[in-house]
Design an enzyme around this catalytic site. Structure first.
Site, PDB file in Angstrom:
ATOM      1  N   GLU A 269       0.810  -1.391  -0.049  1.00 59.01           N
ATOM      2  CA  GLU A 269       0.084   0.067  -0.045  1.00 59.01           C
ATOM      3  C   GLU A 269       1.024   1.302  -0.048  1.00 59.01           C
ATOM      4  OE1 GLU A 269       0.030  -2.664   2.020  1.00 59.01           O
ATOM      5  OE2 GLU A 269      -2.178  -3.120   2.674  1.00 59.01           O
TER       6      GLU A 269
ATOM      7  N   CYS B 105      -0.407   0.280   7.705  1.00 57.56           N
ATOM      8  CA  CYS B 105      -0.840   0.726   6.494  1.00 57.56           C
ATOM      9  C   CYS B 105      -2.141   1.139   6.402  1.00 57.56           C
ATOM     10  CB  CYS B 105      -0.977  -0.455   5.310  1.00 57.56           C
ATOM     11  SG  CYS B 105       0.820  -1.105   4.945  1.00 57.56           S
TER      12      CYS B 105
ATOM     13  N   ALA C  87      22.327 -50.552  -1.650  1.00 57.11           N
ATOM     14  CA  ALA C  87      22.807 -51.424  -0.008  1.00 57.11           C
ATOM     15  C   ALA C  87      24.171 -50.846   0.404  1.00 57.11           C
ATOM     16  CB  ALA C  87      22.748 -52.880  -0.323  1.00 57.11           C
TER      17      ALA C  87
ATOM     18  N   ARG D 133      14.622 -25.097  -3.100  1.00 52.52           N
ATOM     19  CA  ARG D 133      15.266 -24.677  -2.142  1.00 52.52           C
ATOM     20  C   ARG D 133      15.512 -23.001  -1.928  1.00 52.52           C
ATOM     21  NH1 ARG D 133      20.895 -28.254  -1.895  1.00 52.52           N
ATOM     22  NH2 ARG D 133      20.256 -30.140  -0.854  1.00 52.52           N
TER      23      ARG D 133
ATOM     24  N   PRO E  72      15.761 -40.339   6.447  1.00 54.87           N
ATOM     25  CA  PRO E  72      14.772 -41.193   6.833  1.00 54.87           C
ATOM     26  C   PRO E  72      14.002 -40.883   8.113  1.00 54.87           C
ATOM     27  CG  PRO E  72      16.029 -42.624   5.410  1.00 54.87           C
ATOM     28  CD  PRO E  72      16.844 -41.305   5.820  1.00 54.87           C
TER      29      PRO E  72
END
Lengths: 346, 346
Positions: B58, B93, B172, B192, B278
């Site tokens: 504003e 404002c 693995a 990000r 995780p």
């Protein structure tokens, strides 16, 4: 000449459209054929192959021309696949084209079959002008399961998974109904209706008691039902749903994927859908025979529970099998990722 | 009147476009403002908020009108958010609009802030005609991270995963470079650059030594860098990349998700990106505070290796958290599934 090439291209596009009317499943390829008048300005006949045991596309197109009262002498046959040269369930198409007086043949792709191929050579030997390659990519795409089976000697294998965002096919207590929603499940049934066979392990058959049928949304059976293949040594109980209405039940008492594929190839299975469980997926992956993956992914996270695929000997990322994403489909809140060969092979 | 309503709607659409020029990150909402002449046929001034510490929309719009030599007495302010009523980093404002002689205010959505809200009442008390609700859905979507933080008292939490089709984040042997391709990784960097903070565990920080920066394809740092939040008790080595160029490093020595969110809320973090590992994903899921999931899925299957999410106490499918798929994006061969709240809440 430019006009003639355009007419032949139009006819091939039409022949491909006709071919698509045939079934995606079954031992035979989908083929379409358009018979053009000698000056290429008129279509004399059209035909397509409706499945094993019915006339080949060329025979159907010649019959259509005859029914319309057209003379096919000096005409051009535009066909999506090289005309066959052997007597199988029906007679050789190359001879039928010669008998009908066809003098030009345009086909999209050659027939790789050891017994069915050779039609182009036979036609040329009889004085017919034969050209190949018009809209070859489209034609190959249309018959790629069949083409794959003939060139590699085994069915085209699609591995289906239906998982959470974290790769689980069930919760820790075994509950899995429903991870994916009704639209994804309906889609999976349309896929079943387009394949020749579905494979699961005896473990999955015993645990889930699946029917392995292709069903419409109202539960009614689709017109085509794939062979239901159960892999493993254990017996199925007499009351198993697999003994109920649906496709033929084929119990293969082996864990050898190569033996499974050889048996299915002998039965002329072209597209095979591997539905699980995780051990069967692992066995096919270990054998390096998963051509395509249909991964239905639901916006759910479980954190534990069985994974879609059991270990299959890959311990480092560089050794992992990788595909090319061919398409993605939104199915309600679920996403289907279709992943195919990284090479051009279909 | 119809013409006036159309003019106000046009002005609101313009104000929303102006608002989008502001940053998606930061403590303040994106706001745009258009000053219309008393007869609504002319735009007197335009402005938008450029981020915390700069003038509100504003104030910027009134300054623009003044710079253009316009008198704003009797004018209408069209603004995407209720004008604020408090002295924060800048003055209220509502008072500025009164001082400028504005007699009508049209805003899209009310300000839910305990201290910043109330501007509409203050304006009405001073005789200004105030209406609300024009293009409210768009306006809410534009500020939904901020709105969420003010109404729930915690940041908007996006959980990011990057997995194989079977939900693995590494093989693995621990190798994970690269499961997803360059386009998916580039996309993750743009995300990000739009968040206020990124969180990982000390375990992930020690195992992967991530920089947690927002970078362009050429490796250069984006203009805005999110706060790098490391959750856990272990110390980071002096040579960790987290000590290098990038956003502020905030090490929170706790495993309590509620404490983490309270600390970030106190720092006016609005969007928070939880990147792993995780265990952190599991902790946020267990706390029921994952608003959105960004799941990058690569067409690869591993069969073993760590899963994206550790167990978090869900043992049956009916208890699993479920989202609504908001969008899917093809990123090279990878697929991003954006899954948001099942309710209308933003």
């Amino acid at each position: 000449m430019g006009t003639t090439q355009a007419a032949v291209d139009d006819a091939m596009r039409r022949a491909l459209d006709l071919a698509r009317r045939g079934p995606a499943h079954g031992p035979n390829p989908r083929v379409g054929c358009v018979i053009l008048a000698p000056d290429h300005t008129t279509v004399l006949g059209e035909g397509w192959h409706r499945g094993a045991g019915t006339p080949h596309a060329e025979i159907a197109a010649l019959a259509d021309a005859t029914a319309r009262g057209h003379d096919t002498h000096g005409a051009t046959a535009v066909v999506t696949l090289e005309p066959c040269n052997h007597t199988g369930r029906t007679g050789p198409c190359a001879q039928a084209l010669l008998d009908a007086g066809i003098t030009h043949v345009v086909h999209a792709i050659p027939d790789p079959g050891a017994t069915s191929g050779g039609g182009a050579d036979a036609l040329r030997a009889a004085g017919v002008t034969v050209t190949s390659g018009t809209r070859a990519d489209e034609a190959l795409q249309l018959v790629h399961h069949w083409h794959h089976a003939l060139t590699t000697g085994r069915p085209w294998v699609t591995l289906k998974t239906a998982t959470t965002l974290d790769g689980r096919v069930a919760a820790a207590d075994g509950t899995s109904r429903w991870i994916t929603g009704p639209q994804a499940r309906a889609h999976a049934h349309t896929v079943r209706a387009d394949v020749d066979a579905i494979a699961v392990t005896t473990g999955t058959a015993l645990a889930d008691d699946p029917a392995l049928t292709a069903r419409a949304a109202d539960g009614s059976l689709a017109a085509h039902q794939p062979v239901r293949v159960v892999v493993g040594h254990r017996n199925l109980p007499a009351g198993a749903r697999l003994h109920g209405p649906g496709g033929e039940l084929l119990h293969l008492r082996t864990h050898d994927v190569t033996a499974v594929l050889a048996e299915l190839q002998a039965r002329e299975v072209r597209p095979l859908l591997v539905e699980g469980g995780p051990a069967l997926a692992a066995a096919f992956l270990a054998a390096g025979v998963v051509d395509e993956v249909h991964a239905y992914v639901a916006p759910v996270i479980l954190g534990e529970g069985p994974a879609a695929v059991a270990p299959f000997g890959v311990s480092t990322i560089a050794a992992a099998p990788r595909w090319r994403t061919v398409a993605t489909h939104r199915l309600g809140d679920d996403v289907l990722v279709v992943a195919g060969p990284t090479s051009q092979e279909h």
